[in-house]
Design a protein around this motif. Structure first.
Motif, mmCIF file in Angstrom:
data_model
loop_
_atom_site.group_PDB
_atom_site.id
_atom_site.type_symbol
_atom_site.label_atom_id
_atom_site.label_comp_id
_atom_site.label_asym_id
_atom_site.label_seq_id
_atom_site.Cartn_x
_atom_site.Cartn_y
_atom_site.Cartn_z
ATOM 1 N N ILE A 150 0.858 -1.186 0.000
ATOM 2 C CA ILE A 150 0.000 0.000 0.000
ATOM 3 C C ILE A 150 0.891 1.232 0.000
ATOM 4 O O ILE A 150 1.807 1.346 0.831
ATOM 5 C CB ILE A 150 -0.919 0.032 1.249
ATOM 6 N N PHE A 206 -4.150 8.091 4.933
ATOM 7 C CA PHE A 206 -4.608 6.754 5.323
ATOM 8 C C PHE A 206 -5.688 6.857 6.394
ATOM 9 O O PHE A 206 -6.693 6.143 6.359
ATOM 10 C CB PHE A 206 -3.413 5.941 5.844
ATOM 11 N N TYR A 263 -3.585 -1.215 12.265
ATOM 12 C CA TYR A 263 -3.335 -1.667 10.891
ATOM 13 C C TYR A 263 -1.843 -1.830 10.602
ATOM 14 O O TYR A 263 -1.425 -2.833 10.011
ATOM 15 C CB TYR A 263 -3.969 -0.698 9.890
ATOM 16 N N LEU A 264 -1.017 -0.854 11.017
ATOM 17 C CA LEU A 264 0.404 -0.908 10.678
ATOM 18 C C LEU A 264 1.183 -1.909 11.529
ATOM 19 O O LEU A 264 2.134 -2.537 11.042
ATOM 20 C CB LEU A 264 1.040 0.480 10.821
ATOM 21 N N PHE A 302 -1.527 -5.437 8.953
ATOM 22 C CA PHE A 302 -0.704 -5.530 7.751
ATOM 23 C C PHE A 302 0.429 -6.556 7.915
ATOM 24 O O PHE A 302 0.781 -7.268 6.973
ATOM 25 C CB PHE A 302 -0.113 -4.164 7.395
ATOM 26 N N ARG A 327 3.101 -4.630 2.979
ATOM 27 C CA ARG A 327 4.051 -3.538 3.219
ATOM 28 C C ARG A 327 3.336 -2.208 3.048
ATOM 29 O O ARG A 327 2.524 -2.046 2.131
ATOM 30 C CB ARG A 327 5.204 -3.662 2.227
ATOM 31 N N PHE A 328 3.639 -1.253 3.928
ATOM 32 C CA PHE A 328 2.965 0.051 3.893
ATOM 33 C C PHE A 328 3.996 1.156 3.723
ATOM 34 O O PHE A 328 5.005 1.207 4.449
ATOM 35 C CB PHE A 328 2.175 0.276 5.192
ATOM 36 N N THR A 332 7.207 0.276 6.153
ATOM 37 C CA THR A 332 7.249 -0.845 7.093
ATOM 38 C C THR A 332 8.125 -1.990 6.603
ATOM 39 O O THR A 332 8.410 -2.919 7.356
ATOM 40 C CB THR A 332 5.821 -1.390 7.363
#
Length: 360
Positions: free
Chosen positions: A40, A48, A58-59, A63, A69-70, A79
Motif C-alpha cells: 500500500i 490513510f 493496521y500498521l 498488515f 508492506r505500507f 514498514t
C-alpha cells in the motif's frame, strides 16, 4: 524500476479521515484479505487515516499478519525498511489526530457563534421555506408549500390526529417533505415513504414555523464518531423573529396542547430474548413488541415497524407473529445446529464436571 505492479487505486473523496468505515478503504481491506495486494502506497499518513489507535492496529498488527508492506511517501514511512521507527509512526499518527481534534473544536466553536446569531445551519431547508438567494443562512417562505403547512396546522387545530392528517395528504397525493426539499436520497432502505404520523407530528412541533431558528438540536458524541444524540430543549440555542412566520403562536400553542393531551407515557418497557435481532423478511425493518392483554395473561406479538408507521400506505404487512412461538422456534433451530457440529455427550460431561467447582 521497482518492479511494482499497480493492482488498483482506492480513493474516498469527501469522506473524513476520522472514520475508517469508508467505501474504498473497506474495498481495499477486502482485497488484502483475498490476497490480491501486498503493498500500500499513500502520499502521507494522514491520507490513510487520522485516528492513532486505528493506525497502530493496521500498521503494527493487521498488515504484518497479512504480509502487507505500507509506504507513506512524504512521511518517510516504510514498514518494509529497517530504518522506519515505530515511535515515529506513532508520533505522526498522534499529531494527525491532534490536528483532527483541534479542527473539530474550531468548527464546533464557529457553529456556536453562528447559532447565537440565529443563522440557519441546515443543509436542506425546512418544509415550507426556501433558502434566501441573497443569504444562505436565512429562510424565506416557499409560496407553493406554505399553504400546505398552514392546512396541516388547521386540520390539527380542528381535532384531526397526525395519523388522520397523514392519510388525507396521502390520498390527495401531496408530495412528502423529503421530495420537496431534496433530501430523499438519505433513505438507506430504498423504500419510498409517504405521509405518516411521525412526519406530520414533526411538522406540528417545529418552532421554525413561528419564525424562530433552533440550533443545537443534535450533537455528535465526539469527533471520532458519526453518532449523534438529541439534545434537551433547554440546551438548544433558539433565536426568535429571524424570518417570516408561517403559523401564529396562538395556533401553534393550541396544537401543542392537543398533542400533549393525546400523548401517553409508556409506564412499562419489555425486555425479550430476541430484542433487536428479528427483522421483517419483506422490508428488512426491525420487528417491535405489541402486548395483547387478556383477563388472565398478556400475550406478546411481533409487528413490523414499517407497517406500524405507514399502515395506510400498505408498504408492508403486520405479520403479528406470536413471540413465544417464534422464540421457541429460534432456540430449537440453534440447538439443532449445535447438535450437527458439536459432540453433545462430550460437552455435557464437561458441563457436569464444572458444575460443582467452588472457588474460595
Amino acid at each position: 524500476d521497482n518492479n511494482i505492479q499497480v493492482y488498483d487505486d482506492y480513493t474516498d473523496d469527501g469522506v473524513s479521515g476520522a472514520t475508517f468505515d469508508r467505501p474504498d478503504f473497506n474495498r481495499m481491506i477486502k482485497d488484502i484479505e483475498n490476497k490480491k495486494i501486498n503493498l500500500i502506497i499513500v502520499k502521507d499518513l494522514s491520507r490513510f487515516g487520522r485516528l492513532s489507535s486505528k493506525i497502530s492496529y493496521y500498521l503494527e498488527e493487521f498488515f504484518i499478519e497479512k504480509g502487507v508492506r505500507f509506504i507513506a511517501v512524504t512521511d518517510d514511512i516504510d514498514t518494509g525498511a529497517i530504518e522506519t521507527s515505530e515511535d515515529m509512526v506513532q508520533f505522526k499518527a498522534f499529531f494527525n489526530e491532534w490536528f483532527l481534534r483541534d479542527t473539530s473544536r474550531k468548527v464546533r466553536n464557529g457553529k456556536k457563534t453562528r447559532a447565537r446569531e440565529g443563522k440557519v445551519m441546515t443543509t436542506y431547508p425546512t418544509y415550507g421555506y426556501k433558502k434566501d438567494p441573497l443569504d444562505n443562512n436565512h429562510y424565506v417562505i416557499d409560496p407553493d408549500i406554505a399553504p400546505i403547512v398552514r392546512r396541516i396546522f388547521m386540520l390539527a387545530r380542528n381535532g384531526k390526529t397526525p395519523t388522520e392528517i397523514g392519510k388525507i395528504l396521502t390520498d390527495e397525493k401531496t408530495l412528502v417533505p423529503s421530495e420537496i426539499v431534496g433530501n430523499g436520497h438519505t433513505r438507506k432502505d430504498g423504500i419510498k415513504r409517504g405521509w405518516n404520523r411521525n412526519t406530520v407530528k414533526r411538522i406540528l412541533q417545529n418552532v421554525t414555523y413561528l419564525g424562530w431558528v433552533s440550533n443545537g438540536n443534535t450533537k455528535k458524541i465526539n469527533y471520532k464518531s458519526k453518532k449523534t444524540m438529541i439534545m434537551p430543549k433547554e440546551d438548544r440555542i433558539i433565536k426568535k423573529g429571524m424570518h417570516t412566520p408561517i403559523i401564529d403562536e396562538e395556533t401553534f400553542n393550541i396544537v401543542q396542547d392537543m398533542i400533549k393531551s393525546r400523548t401517553s407515557t409508556r409506564v412499562k418497557s419489555y425486555d425479550w430474548l430476541l430484542k433487536g435481532l428479528v427483522c421483517c423478511k419483506e422490508c428488512g425493518k426491525k420487528l417491535s413488541l405489541v402486548p395483547q392483554k387478556h383477563p388472565n395473561k398478556t400475550t406478546f406479538y411481533l409487528r413490523c415497524n414499517t407497517y406500524a408507521t405507514n399502515t395506510h400506505l400498505g408498504l408492508c404487512t403486520p405479520h403479528s407473529n406470536n413471540l413465544e412461538k417464534v422464540t421457541d422456534f429460534v432456540i430449537e433451530q440453534i440447538k439443532k445446529r449445535c447438535r450437527e457440529f458439536l459432540d453433545e455427550e462430550k460437552y455435557t460431561k464437561i458441563a457436569n464436571t464444572n458444575k460443582f467447582i467452588y472457588i474460595y
